[in-house]
Design a protein around this motif. Sequence first.
Motif, short mmCIF file in Angstrom:
data_model
loop_
_atom_site.label_atom_id
_atom_site.label_comp_id
_atom_site.label_asym_id
_atom_site.label_seq_id
_atom_site.Cartn_x
_atom_site.Cartn_y
_atom_site.Cartn_z
N UNK A 7 15.35 2.33 20.56
CA UNK A 7 16.55 2.28 19.72
C UNK A 7 16.19 2.16 18.24
N UNK A 8 15.24 1.29 17.93
CA UNK A 8 14.86 1.09 16.53
C UNK A 8 14.11 2.32 16.01
N UNK A 9 13.18 2.86 16.80
CA UNK A 9 12.41 4.03 16.36
C UNK A 9 13.32 5.21 16.08
N UNK A 10 14.39 5.36 16.88
CA UNK A 10 15.29 6.50 16.71
C UNK A 10 16.06 6.44 15.40
N UNK A 11 16.15 5.25 14.80
CA UNK A 11 16.88 5.09 13.54
C UNK A 11 16.01 5.31 12.31
N UNK A 12 14.72 5.49 12.51
CA UNK A 12 13.82 5.68 11.38
C UNK A 12 13.84 7.13 10.92
N UNK A 13 13.36 7.36 9.70
CA UNK A 13 13.42 8.69 9.11
C UNK A 13 12.50 9.68 9.82
N UNK B 259 0.82 -1.22 0.00
CA UNK B 259 0.00 0.00 0.00
C UNK B 259 0.85 1.26 0.00
N UNK B 260 2.17 1.11 0.05
CA UNK B 260 3.05 2.27 -0.03
C UNK B 260 3.64 2.71 1.29
N UNK B 261 3.52 1.89 2.34
CA UNK B 261 4.11 2.25 3.63
C UNK B 261 5.50 1.64 3.78
N UNK B 262 6.36 2.38 4.46
CA UNK B 262 7.69 1.90 4.79
C UNK B 262 7.57 1.10 6.09
N UNK B 263 7.75 -0.21 6.01
CA UNK B 263 7.40 -1.11 7.11
C UNK B 263 8.63 -1.72 7.78
N UNK B 264 8.61 -1.72 9.10
CA UNK B 264 9.68 -2.29 9.90
C UNK B 264 9.06 -3.13 11.01
N UNK B 265 9.65 -4.27 11.30
CA UNK B 265 9.20 -5.12 12.40
C UNK B 265 10.43 -5.60 13.17
N UNK B 266 10.48 -5.32 14.46
CA UNK B 266 11.63 -5.74 15.24
C UNK B 266 11.33 -6.99 16.03
N UNK B 267 12.38 -7.76 16.29
CA UNK B 267 12.32 -8.84 17.26
C UNK B 267 12.96 -8.33 18.55
N UNK B 268 12.21 -8.33 19.63
CA UNK B 268 12.74 -7.87 20.91
C UNK B 268 13.92 -8.74 21.33
N UNK B 269 14.75 -8.21 22.20
CA UNK B 269 15.92 -8.95 22.67
C UNK B 269 15.51 -10.34 23.14
N UNK B 270 16.28 -11.35 22.74
CA UNK B 270 16.00 -12.72 23.14
C UNK B 270 14.96 -13.42 22.29
#
Length: 273
Positions: free
Chosen positions: A84-90, A49-60
């Motif tokens: 930490x992950x959110x801070x790296x996004x645009x 749909x045009x979204x820039x998508x990210x999915x993290x795996x939490x520690x462990x």
Amino acid sequence: MSKPHHLEVLHRAPAPGAARNAPPLLFVHGAYVGAWCWEDTFLPYFSGLGYDCHALSLVGHAGSAGRERLDLCSLGDYQRDIADVAAQLAAPPVLIGHSLGGYLAQRHARKHPVAGLALLASVPPYGLAGSLTYMGLSAPHLLGGLNRFQWHLGPDGLDYALLRELLFSDSMTRERLNAFAARAQPESTLALTELLMPQPWLLMGMPHDVPCMVLGAEHDRIIPRIDVMATARAWHVEPEFVAIGHALMVDSGWEGVAARLANWLGVSFGGAR
């Protein structure tokens, strides 16, 4: 646990030709799984749909470091992962959290800028104590099954009928159920213990300017309707419900959940065209 660690982040760029005029989406999984739970469903759907998508795996979890010390991971560790992950996004993302991930997303939004929140079958702000009390009274066999799931020894040690009743709708196929069970894992005992501590004060003080969607699963055996409604009240919105099981990002009918979410994103942020 405070040392830096490698985090697995799955990324799906917007479909070719899509204008990137919407905030990025950051998907946060719940207990017992990893970023893989979004991989074949929500990530391709929303990137299409045009979204820039990210999915993290939490520690462990899944491909992230720290599995050997999972039981020492706290909710604070998980919240640092998201930050930490959110801070790296645009740009500040729309956080899309499922179950435990929804609880973490709410805590993140109290301290960090976010474009919006989508809370899917989310643990309410005050934790899991009420949910598990409800389950213990209404379906003690499922509470026992959830405890066994925490300590399962692989697919051969699982009661598949109970797993279906606990997490999925009746239409979930055995093939998809097997695939889910093969990748599921235990959760941090410390984090679960922290979630069981009542935190009623967290119902107050939610930001009023954060667009929020609260979606409950009508066939949810873990998060009761009253908890979904309490979460919605805390965020000053009306809850929505869809006829699906708790693990709504992989259950049969997940497309209906994704369509609801896509509609809300389009209304709130103008979509990604």
